[in-house]
Design a protein around this motif. Structure first.
Motif, PDB file in Angstrom:
ATOM      1  N   GLN A   1      -8.329  -2.540   5.209  1.00  0.00           N
ATOM      2  CA  GLN A   1      -6.915  -2.524   5.588  1.00  0.00           C
ATOM      3  C   GLN A   1      -6.213  -1.296   5.022  1.00  0.00           C
ATOM      4  O   GLN A   1      -5.368  -0.706   5.679  1.00  0.00           O
ATOM      5  CB  GLN A   1      -6.223  -3.798   5.114  1.00  0.00           C
ATOM      6  CG  GLN A   1      -6.671  -5.028   5.847  1.00  0.00           C
ATOM      7  CD  GLN A   1      -6.096  -6.318   5.271  1.00  0.00           C
ATOM      8  OE1 GLN A   1      -5.448  -6.315   4.232  1.00  0.00           O
ATOM      9  NE2 GLN A   1      -6.369  -7.431   5.928  1.00  0.00           N
ATOM     10  N   VAL A   2      -6.586  -0.893   3.817  1.00  0.00           N
ATOM     11  CA  VAL A   2      -5.982   0.279   3.185  1.00  0.00           C
ATOM     12  C   VAL A   2      -6.476   1.557   3.849  1.00  0.00           C
ATOM     13  O   VAL A   2      -5.690   2.423   4.229  1.00  0.00           O
ATOM     14  CB  VAL A   2      -6.300   0.294   1.665  1.00  0.00           C
ATOM     15  CG1 VAL A   2      -5.826   1.588   1.026  1.00  0.00           C
ATOM     16  CG2 VAL A   2      -5.679  -0.919   0.976  1.00  0.00           C
ATOM     17  N   VAL A   3      -7.787   1.674   4.009  1.00  0.00           N
ATOM     18  CA  VAL A   3      -8.381   2.899   4.550  1.00  0.00           C
ATOM     19  C   VAL A   3      -8.024   3.096   6.021  1.00  0.00           C
ATOM     20  O   VAL A   3      -7.745   4.204   6.461  1.00  0.00           O
ATOM     21  CB  VAL A   3      -9.925   2.862   4.377  1.00  0.00           C
ATOM     22  CG1 VAL A   3     -10.590   4.005   5.107  1.00  0.00           C
ATOM     23  CG2 VAL A   3     -10.282   2.881   2.906  1.00  0.00           C
ATOM     24  N   LEU A   4      -8.034   2.014   6.786  1.00  0.00           N
ATOM     25  CA  LEU A   4      -7.839   2.113   8.225  1.00  0.00           C
ATOM     26  C   LEU A   4      -6.409   1.827   8.683  1.00  0.00           C
ATOM     27  O   LEU A   4      -6.151   1.739   9.876  1.00  0.00           O
ATOM     28  CB  LEU A   4      -8.799   1.147   8.937  1.00  0.00           C
ATOM     29  CG  LEU A   4     -10.287   1.335   8.615  1.00  0.00           C
ATOM     30  CD1 LEU A   4     -11.106   0.247   9.271  1.00  0.00           C
ATOM     31  CD2 LEU A   4     -10.758   2.712   9.036  1.00  0.00           C
ATOM     32  N   ASP A   5      -5.496   1.668   7.738  1.00  0.00           N
ATOM     33  CA  ASP A   5      -4.099   1.344   8.069  1.00  0.00           C
ATOM     34  C   ASP A   5      -3.987   0.082   8.910  1.00  0.00           C
ATOM     35  O   ASP A   5      -3.297   0.024   9.910  1.00  0.00           O
ATOM     36  CB  ASP A   5      -3.413   2.500   8.794  1.00  0.00           C
ATOM     37  CG  ASP A   5      -3.254   3.724   7.908  1.00  0.00           C
ATOM     38  OD1 ASP A   5      -3.111   3.550   6.679  1.00  0.00           O
ATOM     39  OD2 ASP A   5      -3.284   4.838   8.436  1.00  0.00           O
ATOM     40  N   GLY A   6      -4.714  -0.935   8.518  1.00  0.00           N
ATOM     41  CA  GLY A   6      -4.704  -2.207   9.231  1.00  0.00           C
ATOM     42  C   GLY A   6      -6.124  -2.695   9.427  1.00  0.00           C
ATOM     43  O   GLY A   6      -7.080  -2.016   9.086  1.00  0.00           O
ATOM     44  N   TRP A   7      -6.251  -3.872   9.985  1.00  0.00           N
ATOM     45  CA  TRP A   7      -7.584  -4.430  10.178  1.00  0.00           C
ATOM     46  C   TRP A   7      -7.528  -5.515  11.226  1.00  0.00           C
ATOM     47  O   TRP A   7      -6.667  -6.380  11.207  1.00  0.00           O
ATOM     48  CB  TRP A   7      -8.090  -5.019   8.860  1.00  0.00           C
ATOM     49  CG  TRP A   7      -9.445  -5.682   8.990  1.00  0.00           C
ATOM     50  CD1 TRP A   7      -9.682  -7.022   9.032  1.00  0.00           C
ATOM     51  CD2 TRP A   7     -10.708  -5.063   9.098  1.00  0.00           C
ATOM     52  NE1 TRP A   7     -11.027  -7.263   9.157  1.00  0.00           N
ATOM     53  CE2 TRP A   7     -11.687  -6.076   9.196  1.00  0.00           C
ATOM     54  CE3 TRP A   7     -11.123  -3.740   9.128  1.00  0.00           C
ATOM     55  CZ2 TRP A   7     -13.043  -5.807   9.319  1.00  0.00           C
ATOM     56  CZ3 TRP A   7     -12.474  -3.480   9.246  1.00  0.00           C
ATOM     57  CH2 TRP A   7     -13.413  -4.517   9.337  1.00  0.00           C
ATOM     58  N   GLU A   8      -8.434  -5.446  12.155  1.00  0.00           N
ATOM     59  CA  GLU A   8      -8.638  -6.524  13.103  1.00  0.00           C
ATOM     60  C   GLU A   8     -10.050  -7.024  12.879  1.00  0.00           C
ATOM     61  O   GLU A   8     -10.990  -6.225  12.828  1.00  0.00           O
ATOM     62  CB  GLU A   8      -8.482  -6.015  14.533  1.00  0.00           C
ATOM     63  CG  GLU A   8      -7.070  -5.594  14.881  1.00  0.00           C
ATOM     64  CD  GLU A   8      -6.976  -5.085  16.308  1.00  0.00           C
ATOM     65  OE1 GLU A   8      -7.787  -5.495  17.154  1.00  0.00           O
ATOM     66  OE2 GLU A   8      -6.090  -4.267  16.548  1.00  0.00           O
TER      67      GLU A   8
END
Length: 125
Positions: A57-64
């Motif tokens: 979530q931090v690295v990818l600016d979100g998470w699905e």
């Protein structure tokens, strides 16, 4: 410009559960890594990284949450017997066999098991 593969990263729901699977495959990962959010290890010249969904979530600016098959990692064995034995060990430990060991028309021995996060892990001899 030269581009080379730096690492393969796998985002995991539970770090310990994922690392235990890869330890059975022969990766030397210290038990202390079980509590980390990001772990990198090298095995036979391949750098593999594990990150928790929270770190994604931090690295990818979100998470699905991923669905379906996203990646296949293939591991080479010295013999058909070694492949069969590791497949047996993994399934005895409760990991899901996706395709049992079999010989292919190309002359390879091939099996697929799912890691704890549903990634397809091919075993080839």
């Amino acid at each position: 410009m030269t581009v080379k593969l730096k690492r393969v990263a796998i985002f995991v729901e539970q770090m310990k559960r994922a690392l235990d699977f890869y330890r059975i495959l022969g990766f030397e990962i210290p038990e202390s890594a079980n509590e980390e959010h990001h772990v990198e290890v090298e095995h036979t010249g391949i750098r593999l990284a594990f990150g928790t969904w929270e770190s994604a979530q931090v690295v990818l600016d979100g998470w699905e949450e991923p669905v379906g098959y996203r990646i296949e990692l293939a591991f080479q064995f010295d013999s058909r017997e070694a492949l069969d034995e590791l497949y047996r060990q993994l399934t005895v430990h409760g990991y899901i066999g996706h395709r049992g060991p079999r010989d292919t028309p190309r002359g390879e021995r091939y099996a697929i098991v799912k890691d704890p996060d549903g990634n397809l892990i091919s075993l080839v001899a």
